[in-house]
Every structure is written in C-alpha cells, then in structure tokens.
Scaffold this active site. Structure first.
Site, PDB file in Angstrom:
ATOM      1  N   ASN A 102       0.853  -1.690   0.031  1.00  0.00           N
ATOM      2  CA  ASN A 102       0.444   0.053  -0.298  1.00  0.00           C
ATOM      3  C   ASN A 102       1.020   1.356   0.047  1.00  0.00           C
ATOM      4  O   ASN A 102       1.944   1.057  -0.278  1.00  0.00           O
ATOM      5  CB  ASN A 102      -0.831   0.244   0.837  1.00  0.00           C
ATOM      6  CG  ASN A 102      -0.122   0.201   2.653  1.00  0.00           C
ATOM      7  OD1 ASN A 102       0.527   0.822   2.558  1.00  0.00           O
ATOM      8  ND2 ASN A 102      -0.525  -1.484   3.175  1.00  0.00           N
TER       9      ASN A 102
ATOM     10  N   ASP B 141      -4.168  -6.651   5.040  1.00  0.00           N
ATOM     11  CA  ASP B 141      -5.228  -7.386   5.979  1.00  0.00           C
ATOM     12  C   ASP B 141      -5.153  -8.598   4.453  1.00  0.00           C
ATOM     13  O   ASP B 141      -5.613 -10.083   4.817  1.00  0.00           O
ATOM     14  CB  ASP B 141      -6.704  -6.772   5.745  1.00  0.00           C
ATOM     15  CG  ASP B 141      -6.732  -5.803   6.756  1.00  0.00           C
ATOM     16  OD1 ASP B 141      -6.396  -5.907   7.634  1.00  0.00           O
ATOM     17  OD2 ASP B 141      -7.578  -4.420   5.739  1.00  0.00           O
TER      18      ASP B 141
END
Ligand code: CTP
Length: 408
Positions: free
Chosen positions: A211, A280
């Site tokens: 990310n 995640d």
C-alpha cells in the site's frame, strides 16, 4: 512543542580540529530554527575557522578570550554557562576532553563548562589513533561518569587520509541529541514500541501486494518518543527512511513477520503504537519463480493475514497503553469508534486519507483522536508535531494509570 529549538540558549564550544568548519553549518541551521546560539572558540579553533564566520552565522558575538576588557565579556565564563539551556562541544579535541576529564579550567570554554549546570554534549573528533589511545578512552569514560553525554564519532575516511573511528558525526544525529536535551523527559523509563510503514506480501520474486504508506508518521512517533526520553523500538515494514537517532529498529517485510516480531516484544513495552499500514490479505501462494501470464487467470486468490492490533488488544496488560491508527476515507468517527472498541484500544488516531495533504506519503497530517472519553480533532500540522500531540495524550494516560495503581 512545535519547535524545541526556538528561543533556547545553546552554547557551542568549538575546539581545534579540522572538523570545526562543519560546525559552521550546524550553527547556521540552529539560527534558522530560532535558537539563540553563542559560540565559544578555543585559541586553536580560531586557526581553522575565523570567529567572524560563526559571528555572522549565529548573529551573535563569538567569545574567544578569557580575560576580556570588553565590558559585557568580563564575566562571560560565568554568564554563558549559567544561562545556557544546553552546551555542545563540537568538535571536541583529545586535549579539551582531557582537560574536562581532569577538571581543568584554563581557557574560556573549560571555565564555562565548569560553571554550567546544564547538560553538556560532547562530540569527539580526531585522528583515529588519537581516539583509540588508552588516555583518550579513559578520559571519555571519565566524562561519561561525570554526567557528560558523549556522542560516539563516526567511522570512515578522515582528513589525514586514514580510515577509522574519529569523524565528527552527521548533523542530523547530533541535532536529535540536542533536541532530546531540550525536550521534557516525560517518557523516561518507558519502553515504547512503534510500528511503521507498509507490509509487502510477495506473489513471486518480482511482485508483491502493498500500500501507499511511506512510514513517515510512525518514524515521526519513534523520533518524538526518543526525544522525550523513551526507550524506543521501531518495527518497520519496507521504507526508504533512515533509522531515527537513538532508536532500535527492526525491519520486516510481511504482515506475518510483523505479527511475530511485535508479539515477541509486546510484553516488555509499556506503550505500543501501531502506525503501520498492515496488509489485511496476502496471495495464497508465493511462487518460487516469476509467474507467467498464462500461469494464473485474471483472479488472484488471497488469504487473510492476522490482525496484529486485535491480538495486542486481547493480550493487553494492566498499565499498558495501546494506540491504533485507522486510515479512512469516509465516516471517520464511526469507523474509528468500531476499531477502538473491537481492538480494545486506549485511543485511536484516525487519518483522513482522502485529502491531498494528509495521510499517505506527505509530510503533514490531520488526525482525529478517538478515546472512550470522546473525540478531539488535532490541528493540520507536520507529522512530527502530530506525533508530539499523540504522545502528549499517551503521557497523560500513563500518569492517570500510575495514579490508579498508587491508589490500589
Ligand atoms: N492492523 C493490524 N493488523 C492488521 C490490520 C491492521 O495490526 N492485519 C492495525 C493497524 O496497524 C492500525 C489498525 O489496525 O493500527 C487499523 O488498521 P486499518 O487498516 O485502518 O483497519 P483494519 O482493522 O484493517 O480494517 P479495514 O481495513 O477493514 O478498515
């Protein structure tokens, strides 16, 4: 505490080493930070750099004479030391170090130091043979015993064309020690664990899921916690940022690695701040060789990573302060509250990542602090200042909890 240097009286003692010229840049930077810098030079220092250089850069007179007939300078050895918030000796030669270790006071700098009760930082800089001489080693050990803070020199090529230990450290490092000396030590005795950066979940040797996190917010927290006297461990995912001064950094790649390292350290830390942007999910399979187009379809199969913060919340010890972050682009308060409760946090800093100048990659931030007692919106400011405001909240929680323990 937006700028720890502003308005602070910093005395810089310059002694006779070739590295003296580097300190001119340091004085200039401190003057830009609005510190009130007074430079004291030994006679041999003036052979390397003219006092006028330091006078121009600091905007103040430079002191070189012990016995001056200039009225304001007659008591300089007392007033400079007495009024200083901190004294920095850089570069410190073997000779000045020896004099200080023996308590000698035969020039303006050494008398100033005997007269001060403020913290004195010493940056030894000399030829590596002189530095490793048993006399110098002993003198440095004695200085440390006497309460001087000695910043170890760097290693590398020296002006004398020899390699070794004895180079003046980089300004970025010395500046952090100065900042620490000027900051309230309200995290002294606290073990602070900070996580930062993204995690990288590999698909094959060339590709990964990750990310936009740069690590800036977490690194700022580690830096600020060090300045405030904390013993800081920074567990960081991939980031290009250098390790903050005085911080013990452990690097990890994946969420699973971060999970293992964080849980290994969690028990011994009184404060845990999870600023990392943990993935995640991870690709279900890590391919040993680069995946070819025809090898996988248009769908990538993922599996869930463990939620580190959730686990920390379950294992939270009495007296431990646990802080989370939440990167949100909508319903900030509602989403933050959910995470605060589910993960058993003391408070959570909610980042609005929809703006251009807050959240990922940029130097500034604006966060909403949510705790059981309500919400506080912090101002739009630098990440370092945001870190300080978050740590103010941590410190008040620590004080509150210590009060409760005393009561029971
Ligand atoms: N976190 C964690 N482990 C994970 C995911 C998140 O420790 N696997 C931590 C982050 O470090 C952060 C907090 O949980 O302090 C919230 O992270 P965020 O990504 O905003 O939320 P999630 O709980 O992952 O929920 P969602 O992505 O659904 O918003």
């Amino acid at each position: 505490m937006q700028n720890v240097f502003a308005g602070k009286k910093i005395v810089i003692g310059v002694t006779g080493s070739i590295a003296a010229f580097k300190v001119a840049g340091w004085v200039s930077d401190l003057a830009k930070e609005e510190a009130l810098v007074s430079v004291v030079m030994t006679a041999s220092a003036t052979k390397f750099v003219a006092p006028l250089t330091f006078a121009a850069l600091s905007g103040n007179d430079v002191h070189t004479e012990m016995f001056s007939a200039v009225r304001e300078d007659t008591m300089a050895h007392i007033s400079l030391g007495r009024d200083a918030d901190v004294v920095l000796i850089a570069p410190a030669t073997a000779n000045t170090i020896a004099k200080l270790a023996g308590g000698f006071a035969d020039d303006l700098l050494t008398t100033t130091i005997l007269a001060t009760r403020s913290k004195v930082l010493v940056c030894p800089a000399m030829n590596s043979r002189m530095y490793s001489h048993p006399s110098t080693r002993q003198n440095i050990a004695r200085l440390k015993k006497l309460g001087y803070a000695v910043i170890d020199p760097d290693s590398g090529m020296m002006a004398c064309k020899e390699e070794g230990e004895g180079r003046l450290p980089e300004w970025d490092e010395v500046k952090e020690y100065l900042a620490q000396s000027l900051s309230p030590q309200d995290l002294q005795g606290q073990q602070v664990l900070v996580t930062a950066g993204p995690t990288r979940e590999p698909l094959d040797p060339a590709r990964f899921l990750s990310n936009r996190s740069s690590g800036k917010m977490g690194y700022a927290l580690a830096r600020s916690a060090f300045r405030r006297g904390g013993e800081v461990t920074l567990i960081s995912g991939p980031s290009t940022l250098p390790c903050p001064t005085g911080v013990n950094m452990l690097k990890v790649q994946t969420a699973k690695e971060m999970y293992n390292v964080v849980l290994e350290h969690a028990n011994t830390n009184s404060v845990i701040i999870k600023a990392a942007a943990v993935s995640d999910y991870r690709p279900e399979k890590m391919f040993e060789h680069k995946v070819k187009k025809e090898q996988i379809d248009t769908q990538l199969i993922l599996e869930r990573n463990p939620d580190i913060l959730l686990e920390l919340g379950k294992r939270k010890k009495a007296g431990q302060v646990l802080v989370g972050f939440a990167a949100e682009s909508q319903n900030l308060e509602q989403e933050g509250m959910k995470k605060l409760q589910n993960k058993n946090l003391d408070f959570i800093a909610v980042n609005d990542i929809s703006g251009d100048n807050t959240g990922f990659e940029v130097e500034s931030n604006q966060v909403l602090l949510l705790g059981t007692s309500g919400a506080v919106s912090l101002p739009y400011t630098s990440k370092l200042h945001t870190a300080d405001l978050i740590l103010d909240r941590v410190v008040s929680l620590l004080v509150e909890q210590a009060g409760k323990t005393e009561h029971n």
